[in-house]
Design an enzyme around this catalytic site. Structure first.
Site, PDB file in Angstrom:
ATOM      1  N   GLU A 267      66.956  16.423  23.401  1.00  0.00           N
ATOM      2  CA  GLU A 267      66.898  15.772  24.714  1.00  0.00           C
ATOM      3  C   GLU A 267      65.587  16.221  25.319  1.00  0.00           C
ATOM      4  O   GLU A 267      65.425  17.387  25.672  1.00  0.00           O
ATOM      5  CB  GLU A 267      68.108  16.183  25.553  1.00  0.00           C
ATOM      6  CG  GLU A 267      68.314  15.304  26.776  1.00  0.00           C
ATOM      7  CD  GLU A 267      67.719  15.916  28.017  1.00  0.00           C
ATOM      8  OE1 GLU A 267      66.591  15.482  28.373  1.00  0.00           O
ATOM      9  OE2 GLU A 267      68.329  16.801  28.622  1.00  0.00           O
TER      10      GLU A 267
ATOM     11  N   GLU B 118      54.756  13.014  32.295  1.00  0.00           N
ATOM     12  CA  GLU B 118      55.829  13.721  32.994  1.00  0.00           C
ATOM     13  C   GLU B 118      55.225  14.887  33.772  1.00  0.00           C
ATOM     14  O   GLU B 118      54.694  15.832  33.190  1.00  0.00           O
ATOM     15  CB  GLU B 118      56.874  14.226  32.003  1.00  0.00           C
ATOM     16  CG  GLU B 118      58.079  14.847  32.686  1.00  0.00           C
ATOM     17  CD  GLU B 118      59.152  15.267  31.700  1.00  0.00           C
ATOM     18  OE1 GLU B 118      60.339  15.066  31.990  1.00  0.00           O
ATOM     19  OE2 GLU B 118      58.792  15.805  30.634  1.00  0.00           O
TER      20      GLU B 118
ATOM     21  N   LYS C  21      69.599  30.517  21.873  1.00  0.00           N
ATOM     22  CA  LYS C  21      68.369  31.061  22.437  1.00  0.00           C
ATOM     23  C   LYS C  21      68.102  30.357  23.757  1.00  0.00           C
ATOM     24  O   LYS C  21      67.610  29.224  23.794  1.00  0.00           O
ATOM     25  CB  LYS C  21      67.160  30.867  21.529  1.00  0.00           C
ATOM     26  CG  LYS C  21      65.923  31.648  22.021  1.00  0.00           C
ATOM     27  CD  LYS C  21      64.612  31.083  21.505  1.00  0.00           C
ATOM     28  CE  LYS C  21      64.040  30.011  22.377  1.00  0.00           C
ATOM     29  NZ  LYS C  21      63.617  30.483  23.745  1.00  0.00           N
TER      30      LYS C  21
ATOM     31  N   CYS D 221      64.517  16.141  33.845  1.00  0.00           N
ATOM     32  CA  CYS D 221      63.911  15.208  32.897  1.00  0.00           C
ATOM     33  C   CYS D 221      64.261  13.759  33.205  1.00  0.00           C
ATOM     34  O   CYS D 221      63.529  12.855  32.819  1.00  0.00           O
ATOM     35  CB  CYS D 221      64.340  15.562  31.476  1.00  0.00           C
ATOM     36  SG  CYS D 221      66.117  15.777  31.302  1.00  0.00           S
TER      37      CYS D 221
END
Length: 478
Positions: free
Chosen positions: A245, A378, A170, A279
């Site tokens: 992750e 973040e 997906k 990231c």
């Protein structure tokens, strides 16, 4: 406009059970770039059933057969790499140069690396009377993000196939166009029916259905920490393996003997790359307090040298992926101003000359403390925070004072000092002086996730370990 209204299930292009469409928006123009179908639990059931059926035979393929399959995929990929780059530019705004030479090329890199690792990977090992066997885990649900779409597809699908697993993929509904070209490549390469399947959909619908499905043996997810928590919850009832992750807030420690123009210029560019949507971006730059003024001047010059233009040109950065992301970044920039950080360059609003598109000004803050939100959360945009430290112990303490632990960076001429600092950072990967390694394991500590990707470490996530006692001698007894 690209239209991909079918899914790829059991080696066939099929319409979803309950058709529902979604427009894909080009973030540079805010116009519709494509249209896809969104799936449901029923589509997931069909794909998982096909993958489960295919696993019995595919899991017993020889090493040589799997190498040959990956080589065929690589050959087909090389024919379509430019097509993939164009799709990535349309779906998430990557500049043409980045889309071709970093985004699209990463697919070839993972395929080549997977073939290399598979040639010598040890699936069996004898320890005394016991044979340790590594066997494919089964049906793998793979859920990938929009920021590095093909990179993340390849770094998960390649080791899954290399180890004999079957896949239900997906991709992100924000950037699914390149995933369709990847799927056309898989089909052209002759991947057996059911070994690889593609379904589109949202996380709460298709993602949750994959994670909670009783016949999915493992889930590999890349995305936000918030979404990763939901993935783990959905998977918990079936006690399947989950590798994640997730987010990061990576420190970049500039040592007092570093070449400041080189180290700071590199750090700024690494934050701004991909419009800050990575990231592992080094978004917290730590510099010696006595060199703060010099460091800020260099960072300002480096950020203001970054060009922004329509992503079909070879400029440094393009837009961020969508309006929601753009608005979130604007809020963080305003928070930084309100918290009392010094806005060195950039700021809120679109760059000059841009009246449409989700473009963000390359932004640098100084006089940031690690308690500020812009240093702790973040942002996932082209925003750098510069923090001061008085001693190495303080730099290490600040670096580790975060809920994340994905990556870190250290720059300096004294290698022994750099190595000592690296050894004390609680992260999954540390880069000294900008060195990279595509085969090095990648993954995080703490809320940055679990498990590792890339190289041989990536293979282990898709394998179960079996111990066969008494295997070695023919007449073994208990």
């Amino acid at each position: 406009m690209r239209e991909y209204m079918k899914f790829y299930i059991d080696g066939q292009w099929v319409y979803p059970v309950s058709p529902k469409s979604l427009d894909i928006i080009n973030p540079a123009t805010e116009a519709v770039a494509g249209r896809i179908s969104l799936g449901s639990v029923a589509d997931v059931d069909l794909a998982v059933t096909a993958a489960r059926k295919a696993f019995e035979a595919f899991s017993r393929w020889s090493r040589e057969q799997r190498i040959d399959l990956l080589q065929r995929i690589l050959n087909e990929y090389q024919k379509r790499s430019v097509d993939i780059a164009h799709a990535i530019t349309e779906e998430m705004g990557a500049p043409a140069c980045l889309a071709l030479h970093a985004q699209s090329s990463s697919g070839m890199m993972h395929l080549s690396a997977g073939i290399k690792v598979l040639r010598d990977f040890k699936f069996e090992e004898d320890r005394g009377l016991t044979r340790i066997v590594k066997e494919p885990i089964g049906v793998c649900g793979i859920i990938t993000p929009w920021n590095w779409p093909i990179h993340q597809i390849a770094c998960k699908v390649v080791p899954a196939l290399a180890t004999g697993c079957t896949v239900v993929l997906k991709p992100s509904e924000e950037a699914p166009l390149s995933a369709y070209i990847w799927t056309e490549i898989m089909d052209a390469a002759g991947v057996p029916a059911g070994v690889y399947n593609l379904i589109n959909g949202t996380g709460p619908d298709v993602g949750t259905a994959i994670c909670s499905h009783r016949d999915v043996d493992m889930v590999s997810f890349t995305g936000s920490t918030r979404a990763g928590i939901e993935v783990a919850k959905a998977a918990a009832t079936t006690v399947k393996r989950v590798t994640q992750e997730l987010g990061g807030k990576s420190p970049n420690i500039i040592l007092d003997d570093a070449d400041l123009p080189v180290a700071i210029g590199r750090g700024v560019r690494d934050v701004m790359l991909n419009s800050g949507q990575s990231c592992n971006a080094p978004t917290r730059m730590l510099v010696p307090a006595k060199k703060m003024d010099e460091a800020v001047a260099i960072a300002k010059e480096a950020a203001e040298a970054i060009t922004i233009d329509v992503p079909t040109d070879n400029d440094t950065i393009g837009p961020v992926v969508n309006k929601t992301q753009w608005e979130s970044i604007q809020r963080f920039i305003q928070i930084g101003i309100d918290e009392g950080a010094t806005l060195v360059t950039g700021g809120i609003g679109r760059p000059e000359g841009f009246n449409q598109g989700f473009y963000v000004k390359p932004t640098v803050f100084s006089n940031v403390t690690n308690e500020m939100k812009i240093a702790r959360e973040e942002i996932f945009g082209p925003v750098l925070s510069i923090l001061a430290y008085e001693s190495l112990d303080e730099a290490i303490r600040i670096s580790n004072d975060t809920e994340y632990g994905l990556a870190a960076y250290v720059s300096g001429n004294d290698m022994e000092k750099a190595r000592t600092v690296a050894s004390q950072l609680r992260v999954g990967q540390v880069s000294i002086n900008g060195v990279g390694d595509s085969l090095a394991p990648f993954g995080g500590y703490k809320k940055s996730g679990n498990g590792r990707e890339s190289g041989d470490y990536g293979f282990h996530e898709y394998l179960e370990t079996k111990a066969v006692l008494g295997f070695t001698p023919a007449n073994a007894t208990r």
